[in-house]
Design a protein around this motif. Structure first.
Motif, PDB file in Angstrom:
ATOM      1  N   UNK A   1     -13.436 -17.256   8.108  1.00 49.88           N
ATOM      2  CA  UNK A   1     -13.057 -15.891   7.709  1.00 49.88           C
ATOM      3  C   UNK A   1     -11.784 -15.934   6.874  1.00 49.88           C
ATOM      4  N   UNK A   2     -11.796 -15.225   5.753  1.00 47.47           N
ATOM      5  CA  UNK A   2     -10.617 -15.129   4.892  1.00 47.47           C
ATOM      6  C   UNK A   2     -10.210 -13.662   4.796  1.00 47.47           C
ATOM      7  N   UNK A   3      -8.962 -13.378   5.171  1.00 47.76           N
ATOM      8  CA  UNK A   3      -8.428 -12.014   5.115  1.00 47.76           C
ATOM      9  C   UNK A   3      -7.476 -11.952   3.926  1.00 47.76           C
ATOM     10  N   UNK A   4      -7.801 -11.108   2.940  1.00 52.78           N
ATOM     11  CA  UNK A   4      -7.017 -11.069   1.700  1.00 52.78           C
ATOM     12  C   UNK A   4      -5.938  -9.999   1.825  1.00 52.78           C
ATOM     13  N   UNK A   5      -4.675 -10.429   1.783  1.00 54.14           N
ATOM     14  CA  UNK A   5      -3.565  -9.485   1.909  1.00 54.14           C
ATOM     15  C   UNK A   5      -3.286  -8.713   0.634  1.00 54.14           C
ATOM     16  N   UNK A   6      -2.887  -9.380  -0.472  1.00 54.20           N
ATOM     17  CA  UNK A   6      -2.470  -8.675  -1.685  1.00 54.20           C
ATOM     18  C   UNK A   6      -3.636  -8.341  -2.615  1.00 54.20           C
ATOM     19  N   UNK A   7      -3.331  -7.527  -3.626  1.00 51.56           N
ATOM     20  CA  UNK A   7      -4.368  -7.017  -4.527  1.00 51.56           C
ATOM     21  C   UNK A   7      -4.809  -8.018  -5.599  1.00 51.56           C
ATOM     22  N   UNK A   8      -3.893  -8.882  -6.078  1.00 57.40           N
ATOM     23  CA  UNK A   8      -4.226  -9.744  -7.220  1.00 57.40           C
ATOM     24  C   UNK A   8      -5.517 -10.548  -7.037  1.00 57.40           C
ATOM     25  N   UNK A   9      -5.673 -11.295  -5.920  1.00 54.34           N
ATOM     26  CA  UNK A   9      -6.900 -12.073  -5.786  1.00 54.34           C
ATOM     27  C   UNK A   9      -8.159 -11.205  -5.721  1.00 54.34           C
ATOM     28  N   UNK A  10      -8.032  -9.993  -5.168  1.00 52.71           N
ATOM     29  CA  UNK A  10      -9.190  -9.092  -5.082  1.00 52.71           C
ATOM     30  C   UNK A  10      -9.595  -8.612  -6.469  1.00 52.71           C
ATOM     31  N   UNK A  11      -8.589  -8.201  -7.262  1.00 55.03           N
ATOM     32  CA  UNK A  11      -8.870  -7.711  -8.621  1.00 55.03           C
ATOM     33  C   UNK A  11      -9.416  -8.846  -9.484  1.00 55.03           C
ATOM     34  N   UNK A  12      -8.984 -10.086  -9.196  1.00 49.11           N
ATOM     35  CA  UNK A  12      -9.485 -11.247  -9.945  1.00 49.11           C
ATOM     36  C   UNK A  12     -10.843 -11.756  -9.436  1.00 49.11           C
ATOM     37  N   UNK A  13     -11.330 -11.170  -8.326  1.00 47.01           N
ATOM     38  CA  UNK A  13     -12.694 -11.478  -7.895  1.00 47.01           C
ATOM     39  C   UNK A  13     -12.850 -12.587  -6.883  1.00 47.01           C
ATOM     40  N   UNK A  14     -11.908 -12.717  -5.937  1.00 48.17           N
ATOM     41  CA  UNK A  14     -12.041 -13.804  -4.953  1.00 48.17           C
ATOM     42  C   UNK A  14     -13.283 -13.627  -4.072  1.00 48.17           C
TER      43      UNK A  14
END
Length: 423
Positions: A65-78
């Motif tokens: 399980x990976x919990x994404x804290x900040x926005x940058x990786x999400x906006x970049x499509x992780x």
């Protein structure tokens, strides 16, 4: 299971603190983490946007399980990166896919979404360098103050609120033509100013179902009485005293439900947090902005009030069974005060030794811009530490935070002494 949290701030330390309490978590990793996460998890020296190194770590440490804290990786499509890789697609990622992350990645995209789904928000128009003159003309149709928002990600600093028309025109040119916020301001959204009091609403969704977390209010300006420059947040309070049951029900009916329905209608896959920045105008809520992750420092007051096992909630998000989860909330208030480096949010020095942490009692210090070096905890960022406390009232909680702050010290330490002043 083994879990990885991406990020290095107070938000991520709070996630780690909460996840570490779960019997479902075997080994907890944080990349890159900070001095706080180092006490309860294993820090990995990896940038949050270095997807290939993240992949290596996930496979090496058997992370599921990976919990994404900040926005940058999400906006970049992780999330998409994991889904499109055969070796990774079994891993649950908590955070929306790239298309949905545009709700935060582009102010214009978010405004179009709001208008399309009839969700109450401020009137607006967007402009680029090719039509600056039209932007000037639109500003002339508005009454002050004037709200200018860089379309892209600007680390919470891309919004200007100005009272003078000529200054607004100058700043519009600075943003569009002179790239004041770099690529983030190649497009600028100009909005009507909404007069009211702000609050944050946090929603968990698995793409089908949703749960609403406790409300919070954060304090963005550096100066007492909400003056001075915008920051990433100087403190927060939960729950929000003025958010009555009637008002909360308006938020759910007019904003939360149409947002979740809108994501489905627009085919925007979403598993994670929707952070809705709201303003109460009269008795009505309107949306200022969307973020696609938890807020910071709101996380430091919302998660401490959540009694339910966070890993259980994340599993339900991954399996689309969030409707089966019952959120149990601590009745007490929680408050946090952010200690920042002198000079922040402009130029500041790093590497200052932090002392007094061992004397803190009855408060939780969540580390943000702090790291371990040569046996000391030293400052490594602008926002250094969030001091969170519980109380039967927010006044009681805030008092505890301030009492403990008096025990802490680092060179040029700064903080606001008026968190909660407007409630």
């Amino acid at each position: 299971m083994n879990i990885l949290i991406l990020g290095s701030g107070g938000r991520e330390h709070t996630f780690a603190w909460k996840i570490a309490q779960s019997p479902l978590c075997n080994t907890l990793y944080v990349a890159p983490g900070n001095s706080g996460t180092a006490q309860i998890a294993k820090n990995l020296d990896i940038k949050v946007t270095d997807f290939h190194t993240i992949k290596e770590a996930v496979l090496q440490h058997e992370i599921t399980m990976v919990v994404v804290g900040p926005e940058d990786p999400l906006v970049m499509g992780i999330h998409d990166f994991f889904l499109n890789d055969d070796a990774l697609k079994h891993v649950s990622v908590i955070g929306p896919q790239k298309a949905a992350a545009q709700l935060e990645g582009s102010k214009e995209f978010a405004k179009e979404f709001l208008i399309r789904h009839n969700i109450p928000t401020a009137a607006y128009k967007s402009f680029n360098a090719g039509n600056v003159e039209a932007g000037y003309a639109f500003l002339e149709t508005l009454s002050p103050p004037y709200v200018l928002k860089a379309d892209g990600l600007a680390a919470g600093k891309g919004v200007l609120i100005l009272n003078d028309l000529n200054e607004a025109k100058t700043e519009l040119k600075n943003m569009l033509v002179d790239a004041k916020f770099g690529a983030a301001s190649t497009k600028v959204v100009i909005e009507e100013f909404l007069d009211g009091i702000e609050l944050s609403c946090f929603v968990l969704t698995d793409g089908e179902n949703y749960k609403i977390l406790p409300t919070a209010k954060d304090y963005k300006r550096i100066g007492e009485g909400d003056t001075g420059l915008n920051t990433g947040g100087m403190g927060a309070v939960s729950p929000v005293p003025f958010a009555t049951d009637a008002f909360l029900s308006k938020i759910e009916e007019r904003i939360v439900k149409p947002t979740i329905e809108g994501l489905k209608k627009d085919n925007l896959p979403y598993k994670g947090f929707v952070f809705i920045g709201l303003i109460k105008v009269g008795e009505d809520p309107k949306v200022i902005e969307y973020n696609v992750r938890m807020g910071d420092p709101e996380t430091e007051v919302v998660l401490p009030r959540l009694k339910t096992d966070l890993v259980e909630i994340f599993q339900a998000i991954a399996n689309q069974t969030l409707d089966k989860i019952n959120l149990e909330i601590d009745e007490r208030a929680a408050t946090t005060v952010m200690l920042v480096s002198g000079g922040y949010p402009e130029g500041y020095e790093k590497g200052k030794v932090i002392t007094g942490l061992e004397q803190v009692t009855d408060s939780i210090p969540f580390h943000a811009g702090a790291i371990n070096k040569d046996g000391n905890i030293i400052t490594s960022g602008g926002r250094v530490m969030a001091i969170t406390s519980y109380g039967n009232t927010y006044e009681e909680a805030i008092k505890k935070s301030y009492q403990n702050i008096e025990k802490l010290h680092f060179d040029k330490m700064n903080y606001r002494t008026d968190i909660g002043f407007d409630l």
